[in-house]
Design a protein around this motif. Structure first.
Motif, PDB file in Angstrom:
ATOM      1  N   CYS A  45       0.840  -1.212   0.000  1.00 42.88           N
ATOM      2  CA  CYS A  45       0.000   0.000   0.000  1.00 42.88           C
ATOM      3  C   CYS A  45       0.867   1.250   0.000  1.00 42.88           C
ATOM      4  CB  CYS A  45      -0.918   0.025   1.224  1.00 42.88           C
ATOM      5  SG  CYS A  45      -2.329  -1.074   1.163  1.00 42.88           S
ATOM      6  N   VAL A 108      -6.147   0.581   1.846  1.00 44.38           N
ATOM      7  CA  VAL A 108      -5.756   1.007   3.200  1.00 44.38           C
ATOM      8  C   VAL A 108      -6.883   0.662   4.178  1.00 44.38           C
ATOM      9  CG1 VAL A 108      -5.259   3.008   4.669  1.00 44.38           C
ATOM     10  CG2 VAL A 108      -4.180   2.818   2.408  1.00 44.38           C
ATOM     11  N   TRP A 112      -5.300  -2.242   6.645  1.00 46.78           N
ATOM     12  CA  TRP A 112      -4.867  -1.792   7.969  1.00 46.78           C
ATOM     13  C   TRP A 112      -5.613  -2.454   9.116  1.00 46.78           C
ATOM     14  CZ3 TRP A 112      -3.098   3.990   8.207  1.00 46.78           C
ATOM     15  CH2 TRP A 112      -2.054   4.177   7.297  1.00 46.78           C
ATOM     16  N   GLY A 129      -6.533   6.416   8.834  1.00 48.63           N
ATOM     17  CA  GLY A 129      -6.411   6.755   7.413  1.00 48.63           C
ATOM     18  C   GLY A 129      -6.313   8.251   7.191  1.00 48.63           C
TER      19      GLY A 129
END
Length: 178
Positions: A45, A108, A112, A129
């Protein structure tokens, strides 16, 4: 002015990533292949986002153009804090810009919370984020060819939100099935 190629940034990110992962493994005295493979998704990412955020989309002489960093420029003309001012019909490719800014951050929102157990709900994931996105936008102030734009924050955050909604909906549906 400093110019950095994508390959230089890629190598820098990779070396820092390996060093950080090595220090963490030593500090916590544990190493898990499964966890490191998950963390590899975070690394991917970062590298992909760095490519599209800091470097020109168009190739220069068949290669990715360089990132230019200039500490002497005044960033005031590179900042747009008016929401949706540049978003629609201001330039060719505006639709691709919208879709790309959202799509780039969906991973993301998915990756995550899978990799970081403290991101155990949508709010925490979106907040993490947003912090990452704001860091990116502020760092672009050093890049005279880049633009810090509130629209990017809004669109990127929408991508994180979409990704987080996907992963938490899947988690909920898996719990409901069990």
């Amino acid at each position: 002015m400093i110019e950095i190629s994508y390959m230089q940034m890629f190598i820098f990110i990779t070396l820092i990533w390996i060093l950080v992962r090595f220090v963490i493994a030593i500090k916590f005295k544990k190493f898990s292949i499964k966890h490191e493979l998950q963390m590899l998704l975070v690394y991917i990412c970062l590298v992909v986002i760095a490519r599209f955020v800091y470097f020109p989309l168009h190739y220069v002489d068949g290669e990715i153009g360089t990132l230019k960093i200039d500490f002497s420029k005044t960033p005031s003309d590179m900042i747009s804090l008016t929401p949706f001012y540049f978003l629609f019909d201001r330039y060719d490719g505006w639709l691709i810009n919208i879709i790309g800014n959202i799509a780039m951050f969906i991973p993301v929102g998915i990756v995550w919370p899978i990799c970081f157990s403290k991101l155990d709900n949508i709010k925490k994931t979106v907040f993490a984020g947003i912090c990452f996105i704001v860091f990116i936008e502020l760092s672009q102030l050093l890049c005279p060819e880049r633009h810090t734009d509130i629209d990017d924050v809004i669109l990127n955050t929408s991508g994180v939100l979409i990704g987080a909604c996907i992963v938490f909906a899947l988690r909920k549906s898996c719990k409901d099935v069990s």
